[in-house]
Write a protein that holds these residues in place. Structure first.
Motif, mmCIF file in Angstrom:
data_model
loop_
_atom_site.group_PDB
_atom_site.id
_atom_site.type_symbol
_atom_site.label_atom_id
_atom_site.label_comp_id
_atom_site.label_asym_id
_atom_site.label_seq_id
_atom_site.Cartn_x
_atom_site.Cartn_y
_atom_site.Cartn_z
ATOM 1 N N GLY A 280 0.799 -1.212 0.000
ATOM 2 C CA GLY A 280 0.000 0.000 0.000
ATOM 3 C C GLY A 280 0.829 1.259 0.000
ATOM 4 O O GLY A 280 0.360 2.322 -0.393
ATOM 5 N N PHE A 281 2.075 1.192 0.453
ATOM 6 C CA PHE A 281 2.919 2.371 0.504
ATOM 7 C C PHE A 281 3.439 2.657 -0.899
ATOM 8 O O PHE A 281 4.257 1.929 -1.442
ATOM 9 C CB PHE A 281 4.092 2.149 1.459
ATOM 10 C CG PHE A 281 4.848 3.408 1.774
ATOM 11 C CD1 PHE A 281 4.423 4.241 2.778
ATOM 12 C CD2 PHE A 281 5.959 3.756 1.047
ATOM 13 C CE1 PHE A 281 5.113 5.403 3.080
ATOM 14 C CE2 PHE A 281 6.654 4.927 1.326
ATOM 15 C CZ PHE A 281 6.234 5.747 2.348
ATOM 16 N N TRP B 89 9.150 -5.887 2.718
ATOM 17 C CA TRP B 89 9.683 -5.632 4.061
ATOM 18 C C TRP B 89 9.761 -4.131 4.342
ATOM 19 O O TRP B 89 9.373 -3.662 5.414
ATOM 20 C CB TRP B 89 11.061 -6.275 4.177
ATOM 21 C CG TRP B 89 11.701 -6.130 5.526
ATOM 22 C CD1 TRP B 89 11.490 -6.916 6.628
ATOM 23 C CD2 TRP B 89 12.644 -5.123 5.931
ATOM 24 N NE1 TRP B 89 12.249 -6.469 7.678
ATOM 25 C CE2 TRP B 89 12.965 -5.381 7.291
ATOM 26 C CE3 TRP B 89 13.246 -4.056 5.268
ATOM 27 C CZ2 TRP B 89 13.858 -4.579 7.987
ATOM 28 C CZ3 TRP B 89 14.142 -3.259 5.968
ATOM 29 C CH2 TRP B 89 14.443 -3.533 7.311
ATOM 30 N N ILE B 90 10.251 -3.378 3.364
ATOM 31 C CA ILE B 90 10.340 -1.924 3.542
ATOM 32 C C ILE B 90 8.949 -1.313 3.659
ATOM 33 O O ILE B 90 8.677 -0.482 4.531
ATOM 34 C CB ILE B 90 11.111 -1.287 2.374
ATOM 35 C CG1 ILE B 90 12.562 -1.766 2.363
ATOM 36 C CG2 ILE B 90 11.068 0.240 2.465
ATOM 37 C CD1 ILE B 90 13.329 -1.334 1.119
ATOM 38 N N ARG C 110 3.040 1.546 8.468
ATOM 39 C CA ARG C 110 2.596 1.642 9.858
ATOM 40 C C ARG C 110 3.159 2.879 10.556
ATOM 41 O O ARG C 110 2.830 3.125 11.721
ATOM 42 C CB ARG C 110 2.984 0.385 10.633
ATOM 43 C CG ARG C 110 2.290 -0.883 10.125
ATOM 44 C CD ARG C 110 2.608 -2.076 11.005
ATOM 45 N NE ARG C 110 2.011 -3.297 10.493
ATOM 46 C CZ ARG C 110 0.762 -3.698 10.737
ATOM 47 N NH1 ARG C 110 -0.026 -2.938 11.469
ATOM 48 N NH2 ARG C 110 0.302 -4.833 10.245
ATOM 49 N N ARG C 111 3.999 3.633 9.881
ATOM 50 C CA ARG C 111 4.645 4.768 10.518
ATOM 51 C C ARG C 111 4.264 6.121 9.913
ATOM 52 O O ARG C 111 4.431 7.153 10.567
ATOM 53 C CB ARG C 111 6.168 4.592 10.467
ATOM 54 C CG ARG C 111 6.677 3.499 11.412
ATOM 55 C CD ARG C 111 8.136 3.158 11.161
ATOM 56 N NE ARG C 111 8.697 2.275 12.183
ATOM 57 C CZ ARG C 111 8.481 0.979 12.242
ATOM 58 N NH1 ARG C 111 7.718 0.396 11.320
ATOM 59 N NH2 ARG C 111 9.007 0.251 13.209
ATOM 60 N N VAL C 112 3.803 6.147 8.685
ATOM 61 C CA VAL C 112 3.506 7.435 8.047
ATOM 62 C C VAL C 112 2.096 7.887 8.414
ATOM 63 O O VAL C 112 1.219 7.077 8.729
ATOM 64 C CB VAL C 112 3.647 7.342 6.514
ATOM 65 C CG1 VAL C 112 5.048 6.937 6.130
ATOM 66 C CG2 VAL C 112 2.625 6.381 5.933
ATOM 67 N N PHE D 212 0.583 9.353 3.481
ATOM 68 C CA PHE D 212 0.317 8.087 2.804
ATOM 69 C C PHE D 212 -0.460 8.319 1.518
ATOM 70 O O PHE D 212 -0.083 7.829 0.443
ATOM 71 C CB PHE D 212 -0.470 7.168 3.745
ATOM 72 C CG PHE D 212 -0.878 5.856 3.123
ATOM 73 C CD1 PHE D 212 -0.026 4.764 3.146
ATOM 74 C CD2 PHE D 212 -2.110 5.717 2.509
ATOM 75 C CE1 PHE D 212 -0.396 3.552 2.582
ATOM 76 C CE2 PHE D 212 -2.490 4.513 1.938
ATOM 77 C CZ PHE D 212 -1.634 3.428 1.970
ATOM 78 N N TYR D 213 -1.556 9.069 1.581
ATOM 79 C CA TYR D 213 -2.388 9.260 0.397
ATOM 80 C C TYR D 213 -1.762 10.227 -0.609
ATOM 81 O O TYR D 213 -2.037 10.145 -1.806
ATOM 82 C CB TYR D 213 -3.790 9.715 0.815
ATOM 83 C CG TYR D 213 -4.608 8.562 1.366
ATOM 84 C CD1 TYR D 213 -5.011 7.517 0.540
ATOM 85 C CD2 TYR D 213 -4.938 8.489 2.710
ATOM 86 C CE1 TYR D 213 -5.729 6.442 1.037
ATOM 87 C CE2 TYR D 213 -5.661 7.424 3.214
ATOM 88 C CZ TYR D 213 -6.049 6.404 2.366
ATOM 89 O OH TYR D 213 -6.757 5.336 2.854
#
Length: 230
Positions: A7-8, A195-196, A202-204, A209-210
């Motif tokens: 999703g990132f 992994w990245i 979970r941090r942004v 994110f959007y």
């Protein structure tokens, strides 16, 4: 693609096949990507399986699988680059509308029939060129899901859609030793991106994110449209 599966920067995922198609034909590029997608989907599900939106999946997943059936029937009839160009044009139009007319916080969610239709288109474009992200995003983005729930829902949707491609791809003669060998060479890179992405998503903040998602869709739309018209 591995980064986008979490999703990132998900909009970037649709660039994988067009970029690979610079070196090999589009059907071969799609076939090489399929085993890699299986690895990435498994990793994405392991990270997010408990957090997807069940009601949303009940709506969009049957439509996505219908789209893969349509893709199987039309594969070879409709050139993949024509599909890429159409997806690129729609992606850029969607982003332009959202920029000029940003959604209000109190705006109602889009109708369910639109979600079913766009999920069907997503299944079709995913089958032809693994470019299913932009169409389904048109419906899911306005729902304003939290980033992790958005990512988890897309992970479940595309894991099922990608799994449904194996038998049709084999039937169409796209699964062969040469393509699988190339997939094996590229496979070690798949977990790196996932992994990245798992750690970043979970941090942004939702806003960042959007914004990154929209940037990915912008670049994807430009590349797909260029592929369609050149």
């Amino acid at each position: 693609m591995g980064l986008s599966k979490t999703g990132f920067g998900a909009g970037f995922g649709a660039l994988a096949v067009p970029l690979m198609a610079l070196a090999v034909p589009v059907p071969q590029a799609a076939a090489i990507m399929l085993p890699l997608l299986a690895i990435m989907d498994a990793l994405g599900l392991a990270a997010f399986i408990k957090e997807f939106d069940r009601q949303l999946i009940k709506l969009i997943l049957p439509a996505g699988l219908l789209g893969t059936v349509i893709g199987t029937l039309l594969f070879g009839v409709l050139p993949a680059k024509v599909v890429a160009g159409v997806v690129g044009a729609i992606t850029l139009l969607f982003l332009a509308i959202r920029t000029v007319f940003p959604p209000r916080a109190d705006a109602p969610p889009p109708p369910r029939w639109l979600g079913f239709g766009l999920a069907t288109v997503s299944g079709f474009t995913s089958f032809v060129a693994h470019a299913g992200g932009p169409p389904i995003s048109f419906y899911v983005l306005p729902l304003r899901l939290p980033p992790v729930r958005f990512t988890a829902t897309m992970a479940v949707f595309f894991a099922a859609v990608n799994a449904s491609k194996w038998i049709p791809y084999a039937w169409l003669g796209l699964i062969d030793l040469g393509n699988l060998s190339t997939s094996a060479v590229l496979a070690p890179l798949a977990p790196v991106g996932v992994w990245i992405g798992v750690r970043l998503v979970r941090r942004v903040s939702p806003t960042l994110f959007y914004r990154l998602f929209s940037l990915g869709m912008l670049l994807t739309g430009c590349k797909l449209l260029w592929d369609g018209i050149r």
